[in-house]
Design a protein around this motif. Sequence first.
Motif, mmCIF file in Angstrom:
data_model
loop_
_atom_site.group_PDB
_atom_site.id
_atom_site.type_symbol
_atom_site.label_atom_id
_atom_site.label_comp_id
_atom_site.label_asym_id
_atom_site.label_seq_id
_atom_site.Cartn_x
_atom_site.Cartn_y
_atom_site.Cartn_z
ATOM 1 N N UNK A 1 7.687 4.412 1.635
ATOM 2 C CA UNK A 1 7.104 4.978 0.413
ATOM 3 C C UNK A 1 5.937 4.110 -0.068
ATOM 4 N N UNK A 2 6.137 2.782 -0.041
ATOM 5 C CA UNK A 2 5.075 1.874 -0.483
ATOM 6 C C UNK A 2 3.856 1.982 0.430
ATOM 7 N N UNK A 3 4.103 1.948 1.721
ATOM 8 C CA UNK A 3 3.007 1.963 2.693
ATOM 9 C C UNK A 3 2.220 3.268 2.617
ATOM 10 N N UNK A 4 2.912 4.371 2.380
ATOM 11 C CA UNK A 4 2.251 5.681 2.336
ATOM 12 C C UNK A 4 1.229 5.769 1.207
ATOM 13 N N UNK A 5 1.416 4.976 0.144
ATOM 14 C CA UNK A 5 0.500 5.008 -1.002
ATOM 15 C C UNK A 5 -0.446 3.808 -1.035
ATOM 16 N N UNK A 6 -0.432 2.997 0.003
ATOM 17 C CA UNK A 6 -1.241 1.772 0.007
ATOM 18 C C UNK A 6 -2.599 2.017 0.670
ATOM 19 N N UNK A 7 -3.657 1.641 -0.040
ATOM 20 C CA UNK A 7 -5.009 1.761 0.506
ATOM 21 C C UNK A 7 -5.695 0.392 0.604
ATOM 22 N N UNK A 8 -4.881 -0.652 0.554
ATOM 23 C CA UNK A 8 -5.410 -2.016 0.620
ATOM 24 C C UNK A 8 -5.196 -2.571 2.029
ATOM 25 N N UNK A 9 -6.238 -2.597 2.856
ATOM 26 C CA UNK A 9 -6.061 -3.057 4.241
ATOM 27 C C UNK A 9 -5.673 -4.532 4.341
ATOM 28 N N UNK B 1 -0.591 2.748 9.271
ATOM 29 C CA UNK B 1 -1.244 2.943 7.972
ATOM 30 C C UNK B 1 -2.567 2.174 7.897
ATOM 31 N N UNK B 2 -2.576 0.971 8.448
ATOM 32 C CA UNK B 2 -3.801 0.166 8.436
ATOM 33 C C UNK B 2 -4.916 0.867 9.210
ATOM 34 N N UNK B 3 -4.586 1.432 10.344
ATOM 35 C CA UNK B 3 -5.585 2.172 11.125
ATOM 36 C C UNK B 3 -6.155 3.331 10.323
ATOM 37 N N UNK B 4 -5.274 4.041 9.624
ATOM 38 C CA UNK B 4 -5.718 5.180 8.820
ATOM 39 C C UNK B 4 -6.654 4.727 7.701
ATOM 40 N N UNK B 5 -6.275 3.659 7.007
ATOM 41 C CA UNK B 5 -7.099 3.152 5.901
ATOM 42 C C UNK B 5 -8.451 2.660 6.420
ATOM 43 N N UNK B 6 -8.441 1.983 7.558
ATOM 44 C CA UNK B 6 -9.689 1.496 8.141
ATOM 45 C C UNK B 6 -10.608 2.653 8.517
ATOM 46 N N UNK B 7 -10.029 3.696 9.083
ATOM 47 C CA UNK B 7 -10.832 4.864 9.454
ATOM 48 C C UNK B 7 -11.402 5.560 8.220
#
Length: 306
Positions: free
Chosen positions: A5-13, A52-58
Motif C-alpha cells: 500500500x505504501x509503495x503504490x502511493x510513493x513517488x519518491x525515487x 515501483x522505482x522503475x515506474x517512477x523513474x519512467x
Amino acid sequence: KGVEIYVADCYDPIALLLCMHILYRYQVLANKRIVPVLNTYHTTLTQLLETRLELVMKLNIDSIQKVEPHKFSSIELTPHFIVRRYAEFSGAVTKLNEEFTNEKISTLMTRLQAEILNLILRMAGEFPQRKEQLIFIINNYDIMLSVLAAHTSEDSPECDSVKGLLRDRIDEYVNECLIPYFTPLIIFVKEFEQLTERNDGPKQLESKLSSIARIFQGDWKKTLDLIHNDVIRSFPSLKLSQPILKEVFTQFLSHYHDFQRLLTTNPILKTTQQSKDLQLPNVHQLMFEIKKYKLPFDGEQFKTRT
C-alpha cells in the motif's frame, strides 16, 4: 500488505532506493548469520520496490520529454532549476547505486540524463543569438558537472559524458566571443593561403591589412576590457569564467602570433606597402595588458592550433 500500500502511493525515487538498500544490507546480514529463511521475504520486497522505482523513474523521464520551453515565462542565461534538481538527484542515486549496483537503475539514469541534455538544448533554442545559446548550455553543463563531481568521482561515466559536451561548447563559445572584435584578423590568418592564390590576391591582402590596422589603431585595450567584462558577466561561477576567459585570450594571442609570423616570414607580405606601414603592438605588449586580469599564461597560446 502494508508495504504494498505504501509503495503504490510513493513517488519518491530516493526513498524507494533507500528502502532497497536497507533490504540489501539486511539480506547480507541474514546470509552472514545463516538465516536463509528470510531470503524469499527480502527478494519479494526488493522486487516490489524495484518495480515501483522503475515506474517512477519512467514517469520522470516522460515528464522531461513533455517539457515545452516556449511556454516558460522566461529563461535566464544562468543554470536552470530543472537542471540543478536533476544533477542533485543524479548524484544521490549514483552514490547510492555504487555499492549495490543495479543495472536497471543505471540504464534508467542514462536515459534520464539523455533527456535532460536534450532539454538543455531545447531551452537554449529559445535564445535568438548563438552566443546566448552557448552561454546557457555551458552554464547548465557546468552545474551538472559540479554537482555530479561532488557526489561521485570526476572519472565517473556520468561526469565523462558531460565533460566532453562542455569542452566542445566552450571551444565554440571562445570563437563566438572573438568574432565581433577580431573578425578581420581571424579570417586573414585562416584564409591567407587562399588569398595569395587568387588573381586579385594582392588587393585583397591590402584591404584586409587595412581592416586589421584599424582594429589596433583604435583603443584595443578597451576591447580587451569589453571581452573580460562580457565573459565574467556571462558565467557567474569564477571557477568557470576564469578558465574560459583565459582560453579566449589564449586563442586571440594565438591568432595574433600567427598573424605576426606571416608578416615577418611571408615574402608576399614583406613586399606589401601596407604591411610595412602597419603599426601594431607586439605579442608581449598584448600579454602585458592581458596579465592585468590576473590570468596565468604558460606558453600554451603559441601552440599550433589543430
